[in-house]
Design an enzyme around this catalytic site. Structure first.
Site, PDB file in Angstrom:
ATOM      1  N   ASN A   8       3.660 -11.184   1.689  1.00  0.00           N
ATOM      2  CA  ASN A   8       4.135 -10.297   2.623  1.00  0.00           C
ATOM      3  C   ASN A   8       5.567  -9.800   2.229  1.00  0.00           C
ATOM      4  O   ASN A   8       6.191  -9.291   3.080  1.00  0.00           O
ATOM      5  CB  ASN A   8       4.375 -10.751   4.071  1.00  0.00           C
ATOM      6  CG  ASN A   8       2.973 -11.220   4.961  1.00  0.00           C
ATOM      7  OD1 ASN A   8       2.097 -10.410   4.665  1.00  0.00           O
ATOM      8  ND2 ASN A   8       3.183 -11.833   5.893  1.00  0.00           N
ATOM      9  N   ASP A  28       6.452 -15.167   9.616  1.00  0.00           N
ATOM     10  CA  ASP A  28       5.390 -15.200   8.752  1.00  0.00           C
ATOM     11  C   ASP A  28       5.694 -14.666   7.400  1.00  0.00           C
ATOM     12  O   ASP A  28       4.834 -14.066   6.715  1.00  0.00           O
ATOM     13  CB  ASP A  28       4.050 -14.377   9.178  1.00  0.00           C
ATOM     14  CG  ASP A  28       2.840 -14.843   8.370  1.00  0.00           C
ATOM     15  OD1 ASP A  28       2.592 -15.918   7.871  1.00  0.00           O
ATOM     16  OD2 ASP A  28       1.730 -14.038   8.250  1.00  0.00           O
ATOM     17  N   THR A  55       1.802 -19.005   8.459  1.00  0.00           N
ATOM     18  CA  THR A  55       1.057 -19.609   7.682  1.00  0.00           C
ATOM     19  C   THR A  55       1.494 -20.981   7.080  1.00  0.00           C
ATOM     20  O   THR A  55       2.463 -21.270   7.101  1.00  0.00           O
ATOM     21  CB  THR A  55       1.060 -18.817   6.352  1.00  0.00           C
ATOM     22  OG1 THR A  55       0.892 -17.335   6.342  1.00  0.00           O
ATOM     23  CG2 THR A  55       0.195 -19.159   5.115  1.00  0.00           C
ATOM     24  N   LYS A  91       6.214 -15.083   3.701  1.00  0.00           N
ATOM     25  CA  LYS A  91       5.494 -15.644   2.469  1.00  0.00           C
ATOM     26  C   LYS A  91       5.356 -14.531   1.285  1.00  0.00           C
ATOM     27  O   LYS A  91       5.434 -13.425   1.731  1.00  0.00           O
ATOM     28  CB  LYS A  91       4.094 -16.050   2.851  1.00  0.00           C
ATOM     29  CG  LYS A  91       3.204 -14.903   3.340  1.00  0.00           C
ATOM     30  CD  LYS A  91       2.007 -15.505   4.227  1.00  0.00           C
ATOM     31  CE  LYS A  91       1.007 -14.403   4.623  1.00  0.00           C
ATOM     32  NZ  LYS A  91      -0.193 -14.988   5.159  1.00  0.00           N
ATOM     33  N   ASP A 118       4.245  -6.543   7.159  1.00  0.00           N
ATOM     34  CA  ASP A 118       3.709  -7.161   8.112  1.00  0.00           C
ATOM     35  C   ASP A 118       4.309  -7.875   9.082  1.00  0.00           C
ATOM     36  O   ASP A 118       4.719  -8.949   9.171  1.00  0.00           O
ATOM     37  CB  ASP A 118       2.678  -8.248   7.206  1.00  0.00           C
ATOM     38  CG  ASP A 118       1.596  -8.424   8.202  1.00  0.00           C
ATOM     39  OD1 ASP A 118       1.549  -8.448   9.310  1.00  0.00           O
ATOM     40  OD2 ASP A 118       0.605  -9.344   7.543  1.00  0.00           O
ATOM     41  N   PHE A 174      -9.167  -5.409  11.493  1.00  0.00           N
ATOM     42  CA  PHE A 174      -8.819  -4.540  12.529  1.00  0.00           C
ATOM     43  C   PHE A 174      -8.274  -2.850  11.978  1.00  0.00           C
ATOM     44  O   PHE A 174      -8.024  -2.150  12.699  1.00  0.00           O
ATOM     45  CB  PHE A 174      -8.026  -4.754  13.413  1.00  0.00           C
ATOM     46  CG  PHE A 174      -8.397  -6.154  14.301  1.00  0.00           C
ATOM     47  CD1 PHE A 174      -9.449  -6.151  14.971  1.00  0.00           C
ATOM     48  CD2 PHE A 174      -7.812  -7.320  14.152  1.00  0.00           C
ATOM     49  CE1 PHE A 174      -9.971  -7.271  15.502  1.00  0.00           C
ATOM     50  CE2 PHE A 174      -8.037  -8.686  14.463  1.00  0.00           C
ATOM     51  CZ  PHE A 174      -9.355  -8.503  15.243  1.00  0.00           C
ATOM     52  N   ALA A 175      -7.911  -2.976  10.585  1.00  0.00           N
ATOM     53  CA  ALA A 175      -7.326  -1.777   9.947  1.00  0.00           C
ATOM     54  C   ALA A 175      -7.513  -1.494   8.501  1.00  0.00           C
ATOM     55  O   ALA A 175      -7.985  -2.458   8.042  1.00  0.00           O
ATOM     56  CB  ALA A 175      -5.796  -1.918  10.161  1.00  0.00           C
ATOM     57  N   LYS A 176      -7.340  -0.520   8.134  1.00  0.00           N
ATOM     58  CA  LYS A 176      -7.544  -0.168   6.677  1.00  0.00           C
ATOM     59  C   LYS A 176      -6.101   0.728   6.270  1.00  0.00           C
ATOM     60  O   LYS A 176      -5.396   1.363   7.112  1.00  0.00           O
ATOM     61  CB  LYS A 176      -8.628   0.842   6.252  1.00  0.00           C
ATOM     62  CG  LYS A 176     -10.045   0.149   6.490  1.00  0.00           C
ATOM     63  CD  LYS A 176     -11.211   1.130   6.193  1.00  0.00           C
ATOM     64  CE  LYS A 176     -12.492   0.421   6.385  1.00  0.00           C
ATOM     65  NZ  LYS A 176     -13.348   1.396   5.921  1.00  0.00           N
ATOM     66  N   VAL A 177      -5.758   0.511   5.263  1.00  0.00           N
ATOM     67  CA  VAL A 177      -4.532   1.219   4.638  1.00  0.00           C
ATOM     68  C   VAL A 177      -5.025   1.899   3.601  1.00  0.00           C
ATOM     69  O   VAL A 177      -5.628   1.667   2.516  1.00  0.00           O
ATOM     70  CB  VAL A 177      -3.576  -0.029   4.178  1.00  0.00           C
ATOM     71  CG1 VAL A 177      -2.387   0.827   3.643  1.00  0.00           C
ATOM     72  CG2 VAL A 177      -3.087  -0.643   5.320  1.00  0.00           C
ATOM     73  N   LEU A 184      -6.271   1.769  -0.165  1.00  0.00           N
ATOM     74  CA  LEU A 184      -5.447   0.634  -0.680  1.00  0.00           C
ATOM     75  C   LEU A 184      -5.769  -0.911  -0.301  1.00  0.00           C
ATOM     76  O   LEU A 184      -5.518  -1.736  -1.179  1.00  0.00           O
ATOM     77  CB  LEU A 184      -4.051   0.962  -0.425  1.00  0.00           C
ATOM     78  CG  LEU A 184      -3.216   2.269  -0.659  1.00  0.00           C
ATOM     79  CD1 LEU A 184      -1.982   2.341  -0.097  1.00  0.00           C
ATOM     80  CD2 LEU A 184      -3.420   2.522  -2.301  1.00  0.00           C
ATOM     81  N   GLY A 185      -6.209  -0.864   1.024  1.00  0.00           N
ATOM     82  CA  GLY A 185      -6.901  -2.301   1.249  1.00  0.00           C
ATOM     83  C   GLY A 185      -7.070  -2.157   2.575  1.00  0.00           C
ATOM     84  O   GLY A 185      -7.107  -1.246   3.364  1.00  0.00           O
ATOM     85  N   GLN A 186      -7.648  -3.548   3.089  1.00  0.00           N
ATOM     86  CA  GLN A 186      -8.358  -3.386   4.350  1.00  0.00           C
ATOM     87  C   GLN A 186      -8.396  -4.614   5.139  1.00  0.00           C
ATOM     88  O   GLN A 186      -8.367  -5.970   4.321  1.00  0.00           O
ATOM     89  CB  GLN A 186      -9.785  -2.812   4.677  1.00  0.00           C
ATOM     90  CG  GLN A 186     -10.861  -3.664   4.022  1.00  0.00           C
ATOM     91  CD  GLN A 186     -12.060  -2.652   3.882  1.00  0.00           C
ATOM     92  OE1 GLN A 186     -12.550  -1.927   3.056  1.00  0.00           O
ATOM     93  NE2 GLN A 186     -13.121  -3.299   5.046  1.00  0.00           N
ATOM     94  N   LYS A 204      -1.834   3.219   7.897  1.00  0.00           N
ATOM     95  CA  LYS A 204      -2.418   2.340   8.217  1.00  0.00           C
ATOM     96  C   LYS A 204      -3.288   2.823   9.592  1.00  0.00           C
ATOM     97  O   LYS A 204      -2.857   3.390  10.446  1.00  0.00           O
ATOM     98  CB  LYS A 204      -1.440   1.181   8.944  1.00  0.00           C
ATOM     99  CG  LYS A 204      -2.185  -0.124   9.374  1.00  0.00           C
ATOM    100  CD  LYS A 204      -0.955  -1.272   9.569  1.00  0.00           C
ATOM    101  CE  LYS A 204      -1.702  -2.508  10.028  1.00  0.00           C
ATOM    102  NZ  LYS A 204      -0.622  -3.380  10.409  1.00  0.00           N
TER     103      LYS A 204
END
Length: 485
Positions: free
Chosen positions: A141, A136, A176, A138, A154, A25-28, A20-22, A43
């Protein structure tokens, strides 16, 4: 690199699906609970990598926070698992995408923007009731579920109430830039609740305008606008929205609208559907809410430790003694404890760099006032800095306390005019070969502190110091900052 692939069965519980995303330090991944057929987001965090860069405390904080904030408008954490090389979060799968994607197509109608804003504020209010500050907030997120309801995600930069120092404020500059409150940039301490409220106000503006209230290609100019609350509402904003935003985006946190007042506002309350969620009383000891990953890591690093499910580590005997994100810890560590420097972000570099200090934007400076802070740069590693400061402490008969957040506390043994002198030395890592050390007087007489810095500290540190802030004379070599890409 991570080896998790589509079709992998994780812990005999989840089948791993598409990526789904990366991030760094991590991939989902999309996942499926084998027993219930429920979709989840998995995750996958590279444990060795986050430990190498010193982010394991951030992972622990994220876990403990997500277990505290179980709310319909917050992405849920089902369980945490770990292997020898990875940490896995099984989380609620939110397939509606980011709210940012919706806004990027154009501004929302007032009723739609109000609905998302109501859900955001309700969730943030609940987080604050549990002693959690997101820090954070925004549109990127904020996710949307299949029913179009908002979900906050997040919590990697979030803080627990235990993170506050003795002044009752948070001091870590993060977030941010375009969404961050002015007092956060100021680096003098801030109320986490008031800072989150400001971010909510920026989000409301973005939903209704499809652009940022404070924007400038020059970062310093943008910070000046933020510090003054200098924004202009477009003509299509209703009078009620303009009035509300003027109270939320108040650069003075003491007069800024509170969440309680916001939720009583007539514009906000229109068609507001309040969800009753229990708000347990928060005690000063919330250690039971924190999963002790340290024990799991020790287990996983043994030859026989292949997997360890962290779901059941709720025994107080197994939990941490205090919040891992606390920056006010005064616990002493053994001499072989390695102090990890604080990684510097853009806020820190700007505010600590001479000529770019933003304090003048927020307060009047008295040129006759003696400084309570001193900073120096060095090319030496953190271990050498710590060793040198310990030598100074021994020579000058100071006690030393080290914390895991990159800070050393030097406590004087002599009684001065205003009690014992106490100094914090915080080490910031700009690059592996370049550090900034900030010295702050916590207690004692300022004149005695300045004399100590000039007569004792500077001569003792001359072997490792590249330059002290304010010094005009520098070595004939390029600053490491100019060599960083």
């Amino acid at each position: 690199m991570m080896e998790t692939k589509k079709g992998t069965i994780l812990m005999h519980r989840y089948e791993i699906g598409k990526l789904l995303g990366q991030g760094t330090f991590a991939k989902v991944y999309h996942g499926r609970n084998i027993k219930t057929n429920q979709s989840v987001a998995v995750k996958v965090i590279d444990k060795d990598l986050v430990m190498k860069v010193g982010l394991i405390d951030q992972i622990k904080r994220e876990i403990s926070v997500m277990r505290l904030v179980k709310h319909p408008y917050v992405v849920g954490l089902y369980e945490v698992m770990a292997s020898k090389s990875k940490i896995y979060f099984a989380m609620e799968y939110v397939k509606g995408g980011e709210l940012f994607n919706k806004v990027s197509k154009g501004r929302l109608k007032e009723d739609a923007a109000r609905k998302y804003f109501q859900q955001l504020v309700a969730a943030v209010d609940f987080c604050h009731s549990r002693g959690v500050y997101h820090r954070d907030l925004k549109p990127e997120n904020l996710l949307l579920d299949e029913s179009g309801n908002l979900k906050i995600t997040d919590f990697g930069l979030s803080a627990l109430c235990e993170s506050r120092r003795q002044d009752g404020l948070l001091h870590t500059t993060c977030g941010t830039p375009a969404y961050v409150a002015p007092e956060v940039i100021n680096k003098k301490g801030y109320d986490g609740e008031k800072a989150d409220i400001w971010s909510c106000g920026v989000i409301l503006f973005v939903l209704l305008a499809a652009y940022l209230p404070f924007h400038d290609n020059n970062l310093m100019e943008m910070y000046k606008r933020i510090s003054k609350g200098n924004f202009r509402c477009p003509q299509w904003f209703s009078p009620d929205v303009k009035k509300l935003l003027s109270k939320i985006l108040d650069p003075n946190p003491s007069t800024r609208m509170t969440l309680a007042k916001l939720m009583e506002n007539p514009w906000f309350r229109k068609r507001f559907k309040k969800i009753e969620v229990p708000k347990p009383v928060i005690t000063t000891n919330s250690s039971k809410s924190i999963i002790d990953i340290d024990n799991a890591i020790k287990y996983m690093d043994t030859p026989t430790g292949s997997y360890n499910n962290l779901r059941e580590l709720d025994d107080p005997k197994q939990t941490l003694s205090q919040s891992p994100c606390s920056s006010s810890s005064s616990s002493s560590f053994s001499s072989d404890h390695t102090l990890k420097p604080t990684s510097m972000n853009a806020f820190d570099i700007i505010s600590l760099s001479q000529g770019f200090n933003l304090s003048g934007l927020f307060e009047d400076n008295d040129s006759g006032q003696m400084s309570r802070e001193a900073r120096f740069t060095t090319k030496e590693p953190a271990s050498a800095i710590v060793s040198k400061l310990e030598q100074v402490a021994v020579t000058e008969r100071f006690g030393v306390t080290k914390t895991v957040d990159g800070t050393m506390r030097l406590q004087g043994s002599k009684e001065g005019r205003k009690g014992q002198l106490s100094i914090d030395a915080e080490i910031f890592e700009v690059a592996p070969s370049f550090h900034v050390v900030e010295m702050k007087k916590l207690s004692g007489d300022t004149l005695e502190y300045n004399n100590f810095c000039n007569q004792d500290l500077k001569p003792c540190l001359k072997d490792i110091v590249w330059t002290w802030e304010g010094d005009q004379q520098q070595e004939k070599q390029n600053t490491p900052l100019t060599n960083q890409k």
